[in-house]
Design an enzyme around this catalytic site. Structure first.
Site, PDB file in Angstrom:
ATOM      1  N   LYS A   1     -14.469   2.375   7.298  1.00  0.00           N
ATOM      2  CA  LYS A   1     -15.620   3.022   7.952  1.00  0.00           C
ATOM      3  C   LYS A   1     -15.936   4.387   7.314  1.00  0.00           C
ATOM      4  CE  LYS A   1     -13.818   5.052  12.154  1.00  0.00           C
ATOM      5  NZ  LYS A   1     -12.671   4.704  12.849  1.00  0.00           N
ATOM      6  N   TYR A   2     -14.911   5.093   6.840  1.00  0.00           N
ATOM      7  CA  TYR A   2     -15.164   6.387   6.186  1.00  0.00           C
ATOM      8  C   TYR A   2     -15.873   6.187   4.848  1.00  0.00           C
ATOM      9  CZ  TYR A   2     -12.005   8.137   9.687  1.00  0.00           C
ATOM     10  OH  TYR A   2     -11.424   8.446  10.880  1.00  0.00           O
TER      11      TYR A   2
ATOM     12  N   LYS B   1      -4.416  19.447  -8.157  1.00  0.00           N
ATOM     13  CA  LYS B   1      -4.159  20.741  -8.790  1.00  0.00           C
ATOM     14  C   LYS B   1      -3.017  20.594  -9.779  1.00  0.00           C
ATOM     15  CE  LYS B   1      -5.773  23.821  -5.183  1.00  0.00           C
ATOM     16  NZ  LYS B   1      -5.408  23.551  -3.793  1.00  0.00           N
TER      17      LYS B   1
ATOM     18  N   GLU C   1       0.856  -1.190   0.000  1.00  0.00           N
ATOM     19  CA  GLU C   1       0.000   0.000   0.000  1.00  0.00           C
ATOM     20  C   GLU C   1       0.891   1.238   0.000  1.00  0.00           C
ATOM     21  OE1 GLU C   1      -3.728   2.468   1.872  1.00  0.00           O
ATOM     22  OE2 GLU C   1      -2.801   1.007   3.206  1.00  0.00           O
TER      23      GLU C   1
ATOM     24  N   ASP D   1      -4.612  11.537  -3.975  1.00  0.00           N
ATOM     25  CA  ASP D   1      -4.397  12.946  -4.330  1.00  0.00           C
ATOM     26  C   ASP D   1      -5.596  13.818  -3.981  1.00  0.00           C
ATOM     27  OD1 ASP D   1      -3.653  15.346  -5.400  1.00  0.00           O
ATOM     28  OD2 ASP D   1      -2.770  14.456  -7.187  1.00  0.00           O
TER      29      ASP D   1
ATOM     30  N   ASP E   1     -12.282   9.540  -5.032  1.00  0.00           N
ATOM     31  CA  ASP E   1     -13.631  10.094  -5.196  1.00  0.00           C
ATOM     32  C   ASP E   1     -13.597  11.196  -6.255  1.00  0.00           C
ATOM     33  OD1 ASP E   1     -12.086  11.809  -3.742  1.00  0.00           O
ATOM     34  OD2 ASP E   1     -13.591  12.246  -2.208  1.00  0.00           O
TER      35      ASP E   1
ATOM     36  N   GLU F   1       5.291   5.059   3.095  1.00  0.00           N
ATOM     37  CA  GLU F   1       4.761   6.375   3.491  1.00  0.00           C
ATOM     38  C   GLU F   1       5.873   7.402   3.570  1.00  0.00           C
ATOM     39  OE1 GLU F   1       2.857   8.819   4.375  1.00  0.00           O
ATOM     40  OE2 GLU F   1       0.924   7.881   4.135  1.00  0.00           O
TER      41      GLU F   1
ATOM     42  N   ASP G   1       9.800   8.011   0.024  1.00  0.00           N
ATOM     43  CA  ASP G   1       8.997   8.332  -1.142  1.00  0.00           C
ATOM     44  C   ASP G   1       8.794   7.050  -1.970  1.00  0.00           C
ATOM     45  OD1 ASP G   1       8.088  10.249  -3.402  1.00  0.00           O
ATOM     46  OD2 ASP G   1       9.640   9.022  -4.319  1.00  0.00           O
TER      47      ASP G   1
HETATM   48  C1  LIG Z   1      -4.696  11.797   1.146  1.00  0.00           C
HETATM   49  S1  LIG Z   1      -3.697  10.724   2.037  1.00  0.00           S
HETATM   50  C2  LIG Z   1      -4.585   9.221   1.982  1.00  0.00           C
HETATM   51  C3  LIG Z   1      -4.262   8.346   3.153  1.00  0.00           C
HETATM   52  C4  LIG Z   1      -4.931   6.984   3.185  1.00  0.00           C
HETATM   53  N1  LIG Z   1      -4.563   6.164   2.062  1.00  0.00           N
HETATM   54  C5  LIG Z   1      -6.437   7.139   3.293  1.00  0.00           C
HETATM   55  O1  LIG Z   1      -7.146   6.566   2.458  1.00  0.00           O
HETATM   56  O2  LIG Z   1      -6.905   7.780   4.229  1.00  0.00           O
HETATM   57  C6  LIG Z   1      -2.326  10.434   0.952  1.00  0.00           C
HETATM   58  C7  LIG Z   1      -1.182   9.743   1.684  1.00  0.00           C
HETATM   59  O3  LIG Z   1      -0.151   9.454   0.745  1.00  0.00           O
HETATM   60  C8  LIG Z   1       1.106   9.785   1.311  1.00  0.00           C
HETATM   61  N2  LIG Z   1       2.000  10.075   0.189  1.00  0.00           N
HETATM   62  C9  LIG Z   1       1.894  11.110  -0.690  1.00  0.00           C
HETATM   63  N3  LIG Z   1       2.875  11.083  -1.597  1.00  0.00           N
HETATM   64  C10 LIG Z   1       3.637   9.979  -1.306  1.00  0.00           C
HETATM   65  C11 LIG Z   1       4.807   9.414  -1.869  1.00  0.00           C
HETATM   66  N4  LIG Z   1       5.385   9.974  -2.925  1.00  0.00           N
HETATM   67  N5  LIG Z   1       5.308   8.298  -1.329  1.00  0.00           N
HETATM   68  C12 LIG Z   1       4.723   7.721  -0.238  1.00  0.00           C
HETATM   69  N6  LIG Z   1       3.613   8.220   0.356  1.00  0.00           N
HETATM   70  C13 LIG Z   1       3.073   9.323  -0.163  1.00  0.00           C
HETATM   71  C14 LIG Z   1       0.819  10.965   2.210  1.00  0.00           C
HETATM   72  O4  LIG Z   1       1.785  11.135   3.227  1.00  0.00           O
HETATM   73  C15 LIG Z   1      -0.555  10.604   2.767  1.00  0.00           C
HETATM   74  O5  LIG Z   1      -0.473   9.863   3.963  1.00  0.00           O
END
Ligand SMILES: C[S@@+](CC[C@H](N)C(=O)[O-])C[C@H]1O[C@@H](n2cnc3c(N)ncnc32)[C@H](O)[C@@H]1O
Length: 297
Positions: free
Chosen positions: A164-165, A99, A20, A95, A131, A45, A72
């Site tokens: 749940k969300y 933007k 993930e 995302d 979404d 993450e 990353d």
């Molecule tokens: C909008 S959140 C969604 C979190 C979770 N998947 C959810 O459904 O609630 C996007 C997540 O991706 C992580 N993220 C963004 N760019 C990333 C990257 N290049 N590599 C690893 N994680 C990344 C962010 O830190 C964040 O926790």
């Protein structure tokens, strides 16, 4: 288990991984790990807070098959994973701020999809929930250029396994989409941004000179194609100088201290043993540059 990507033997020895990317609060990945106890589930993450939270949760719930990488996603796949070692990649709501100016950071840009494709097994999938339909359009457009994926899109219903969300959103009538990209064949080989690891970075001895870190502090330099170096502040004692340094190689950024240490009647320049780094050819260049430019005759 948290992988220390600085010291771990690369690539990681895992096969048939479920991954993930961007696990956020960690609800999805813990469920995935529980449903697949016989598989390794890897979470990537960039947010340190999310990593800390998941580590606590993994410990609390005694989950043994979760591997966490604090990095990353592009670099995690590039540096840590074997080709054809990943069965499925999940990205949930990757995302939220769709933007134009964030385009370079999008997880599903073509460059990332290429590296993900390399690591997927044949028939392996990328499963994305969002979404926001324009994100699906964008991702399909990026995938098209690679010619290695089949695709399908559907709208999720209450019958699907939802967090749940998601359950709340769906019951409120909000549409959630799932995009599946299936790897049909290997992508055509292309150039990938990468870094070159070396076994060791050698210290450099400086004789007959005294440190002059002020020569370097605040300087920004280009030391190679796509290789940038920046020196920040320094700390100095009688027998030691530490210079805070940032090195960006093909977009891979490392922050560390370069150390000048006094030994009898000479000085030694090295990467501070307290800094965790992936050792690369350019780090050697940094040490040599500091030994050259960071002393006065
Ligand atoms: C909008 S959140 C969604 C979190 C979770 N998947 C959810 O459904 O609630 C996007 C997540 O991706 C992580 N993220 C963004 N760019 C990333 C990257 N290049 N590599 C690893 N994680 C990344 C962010 O830190 C964040 O926790």
């Amino acid at each position: 288990m948290l992988v220390n990507h600085y010291t771990v033997q690369k690539p990681l020895p895992f096969d048939n991984l479920l991954v993930e990317i961007g696990f956020g609060r960690g609800e999805f990945i813990t469920k995935l790990a529980k449903e697949n106890p016989q598989k390794k589930v890897l979470g990537v993450e960039i947010s340190g807070i999310s990593v800390e939270k998941l580590l606590k949760r993994v410990k609390r719930e005694g989950l043994r098959n979760i591997v966490i990488v604090h990095m990353d996603a592009y670099w995690c796949f590039n540096l840590l994973l074997k080709d054809r070692s990943v069965e499925r990649i999940y990205m949930n709501y990757p995302d939220p701020w769709f933007k134009k100016r964030h385009e370079k950071r999008r997880l599903t840009k073509e460059e990332n999809l290429y590296i993900f494709a390399q690591k997927l097994t044949e028939g392996g999938e990328i499963v994305i929930r969002t979404d926001h339909y324009p994100f699906i359009d964008y991702t399909l457009e990026q995938a098209k250029g690679l010619g290695c994926f089949g695709s399908s899109v559907r709208t999720l219903t209450v019958e699907d396994p939802l967090t749940k969300y998601e359950k709340r959103w769906v019951s409120m009538g909000k549409e959630i989409f799932e995009l599946r990209l299936t790897k049909l064949r290997e992508p055509e080989p292309r150039h990938v941004r990468t870094i070159k690891e070396v076994e060791e970075v050698f210290p450099v001895k400086v004789e007959g000179k005294e440190p002059a870190p002020e020569n370097l502090a605040g300087k920004e330099l280009k030391i190679g194609e796509m290789v940038y170096l920046k020196f920040f502040d320094f700390q100095r004692t009688e027998d030691r100088v530490l210079i805070e340094t940032l090195l960006s190689e093909e977009g891979f950024v490392q922050k560390f201290f370069v150390e000048m240490r006094k030994r009898e009647d000479f000085w030694v320049v090295d990467i501070s043993p307290f800094s965790q780094v992936i050792r690369t050819e350019n780090l050697q260049k940094v040490v040599e540059l500091v030994a050259r430019e960071g002393f006065r005759p």
